[in-house]
Enzyme design. Structure first.
Site, PDB file in Angstrom:
ATOM      1  N   CYS A   2       6.306   5.674   3.431  1.00 23.23           N
ATOM      2  CA  CYS A   2       6.447   5.973   2.005  1.00 23.23           C
ATOM      3  C   CYS A   2       7.668   5.241   1.476  1.00 23.23           C
ATOM      4  O   CYS A   2       8.808   5.665   1.710  1.00 23.23           O
ATOM      5  CB  CYS A   2       6.598   7.481   1.802  1.00 23.23           C
ATOM      6  SG  CYS A   2       6.760   7.955   0.059  1.00 23.23           S
ATOM      7  N   GLU A 105       0.473   3.697  -1.838  1.00 24.49           N
ATOM      8  CA  GLU A 105       0.208   3.137  -0.520  1.00 24.49           C
ATOM      9  C   GLU A 105      -0.793   1.990  -0.663  1.00 24.49           C
ATOM     10  O   GLU A 105      -1.586   1.971  -1.613  1.00 24.49           O
ATOM     11  CB  GLU A 105      -0.334   4.223   0.415  1.00 24.49           C
ATOM     12  CG  GLU A 105      -0.298   3.839   1.876  1.00 24.49           C
ATOM     13  CD  GLU A 105       1.060   3.375   2.326  1.00 24.49           C
ATOM     14  OE1 GLU A 105       1.258   2.140   2.420  1.00 24.49           O
ATOM     15  OE2 GLU A 105       1.935   4.218   2.581  1.00 24.49           O
TER      16      GLU A 105
END
Length: 205
Positions: A2, A105
């Protein structure tokens, strides 16, 4: 992993969600995409001051560091190993909520990641949520500035994130609303490792 998040919620909605108040409300700026590698300050709530929303730098700097270069490698911390890794083990008891309303993502479309598809990931039942984080306070030996910084914890990817983050198969630990207090109060870290997960949804950007 992340490295890019989203927090564009208005200040009053963040305060209402967490029943806490910004210490420096003028320092908060809604942002559609936060790049971790800019090491900027983002809103967090620590276990020491649960009624306050503070601005900490993304990229944990352990208290013993000689400089801040380590932060490039500490944006995320693997929840399975934080008790053993020197950069994190002294911060395991320093819990924080890292506030967000989404993260990004990229799905690899080829074996080397030359072609990618970008997704925005959000929990289905939380407009504003918290990642599980740990934090540290470090004094810069050159100018004696105190820097508060954090890492977002990651765990094995669930089914959805395994399809999207198909290169590393990791995901950040997104806390359930009812578990924020459990995290801050020092519950065993591995209780929040996969298969612990919230229901997520993904939107192609």
């Amino acid at each position: 992993m992340c490295y890019r998040t989203k927090l564009n919620a208005v200040l009053k909605d963040i305060e209402s969600t967490f029943n806490a108040r910004f210490i420096e409300p003028e320092s908060y700026a809604p942002t559609d995409e936060i790049n971790g590698f800019s090491f900027i300050k983002t809103p967090v709530i620590t276990n020491e001051n649960q009624g306050e929303i503070e601005m900490f730098n993304w990229g944990l700097i352990p208290f013993w560091a000689k400089d801040d270069k380590i932060r490039k490698m500490t944006l995320n911390a693997r929840i399975e190993t934080i008790k053993e890794k020197p950069a994190y083990r002294n911060s395991v008891i320093n819990r924080c909520l890292v506030i967000a309303n989404g993260y990004y993502e990229w799905q690899w479309l080829d074996s080397k990641g030359k072609e990618k598809k970008k997704y925005l990931i959000t929990p289905k039942d939380q407009d504003i949520f918290a990642f599980a984080g740990i934090y540290s306070s470090w004094k810069n030996p050159q100018n004696h500035e105190l820097v508060n910084s954090y890492s977002i914890l990651t765990t094995d990817a669930n089914d959805l994130m395994s399809e999207i983050h198909n290169s590393k198969k990791r995901m950040p630990v997104v806390l359930k609303n009812e578990d924020r207090e459990n995290w801050l109060s020092g519950s065993e870290v591995l209780n929040f490792a996969f298969p612990y997960t919230v229901e997520l949804e993904a939107k192609i950007i």
